[in-house]
Design an enzyme around this catalytic site. Sequence first.
Site, short mmCIF file in Angstrom:
data_model
loop_
_atom_site.label_atom_id
_atom_site.label_comp_id
_atom_site.label_asym_id
_atom_site.label_seq_id
_atom_site.Cartn_x
_atom_site.Cartn_y
_atom_site.Cartn_z
N GLU A 85 -20.20 -14.95 12.66
CA GLU A 85 -19.63 -13.62 12.40
C GLU A 85 -20.42 -12.94 11.29
O GLU A 85 -20.87 -13.59 10.34
CB GLU A 85 -18.16 -13.77 11.99
N ASP A 93 -19.81 -9.49 8.95
CA ASP A 93 -18.69 -8.59 8.67
C ASP A 93 -19.02 -7.42 7.76
O ASP A 93 -19.63 -7.59 6.69
CB ASP A 93 -17.58 -9.37 7.92
N GLU A 98 -16.04 -5.00 6.12
CA GLU A 98 -14.62 -4.68 6.05
C GLU A 98 -14.43 -3.65 4.94
O GLU A 98 -14.96 -3.80 3.84
CB GLU A 98 -13.77 -5.92 5.75
#
Length: 268
Positions: free
Chosen positions: A88, A90, A92
């Site tokens: 993953e 990311d 955010e």
Amino acid sequence: MVVSTMIVACAGSFYQDFDLTWGDNRAKIFNGGQLLSLSLDKVSGSGFKSKKEYLFGRIDMQLKLVAGNSAGTVTAYYLSSQGPTHDEIDFEFLGNISGDPYILHTNVFSQGKGDKEQQFYLWFDPTKNFHTYSIIWKPQHIIFLVDNIPIRVFKNAESVGVPFPKNQPMRIYSSLWNADDWATRGGLVKTDWSKAPFTAYYRNFKATQFSSKSFNPNSDAEWQTNELDAFGRRRLRWVQKYFMIYNYCNDLKRFPQGLPAECRRSRF
């Protein structure tokens, strides 16, 4: 015959490139497929994912984040594979009370393990206009960019035993959800539902996929470069000096047995 190592998927339509995955009618595509919105209310958030999987490439998306009092909301925009040993990458965006800056949280997971967080304030208000958030993913590094300015480089450190995401194709995901149990001052500030629905907007998606099958390490200069030129490295240092608010590689209390191996290597 020479096979190109780059497949460029030009900016298309959200109808063509993405599926709305949850949230009922809180996720919407409009303007003929050129604009997408996610909304959050007290009942549910919403999300979408790409129809295609990618193994190496550059992903660009323009976002305009939830305006006003966004405390408790998180807008996640990331690449991910599936399963317990997933990879993953990311972005955010942690909302905040009106007047306080958003926090941009980044992380990298490989084989199901993350804990590689860096956090930043932005040098602009991400709720006023659209800004471009990009991920460059290659076998030798991952670069996070904001408006084409590099904010983070995560280098492949397999040589010192650090797993690197390079074998699992990943889809693009995004979601808008309530995280007031942790996202704002450790959960001290709760979501103000009188301000709902909270809405974030997306446009100008573009994916440039690098094909590893035709990659020849002896002939393709594109894969050999460090990606960042002198100007890019200066911009990276500028962001990290003035806007980085957390770096796991500086968190000595978190790693009493010693910093992770990749933290002890040169950044460039």
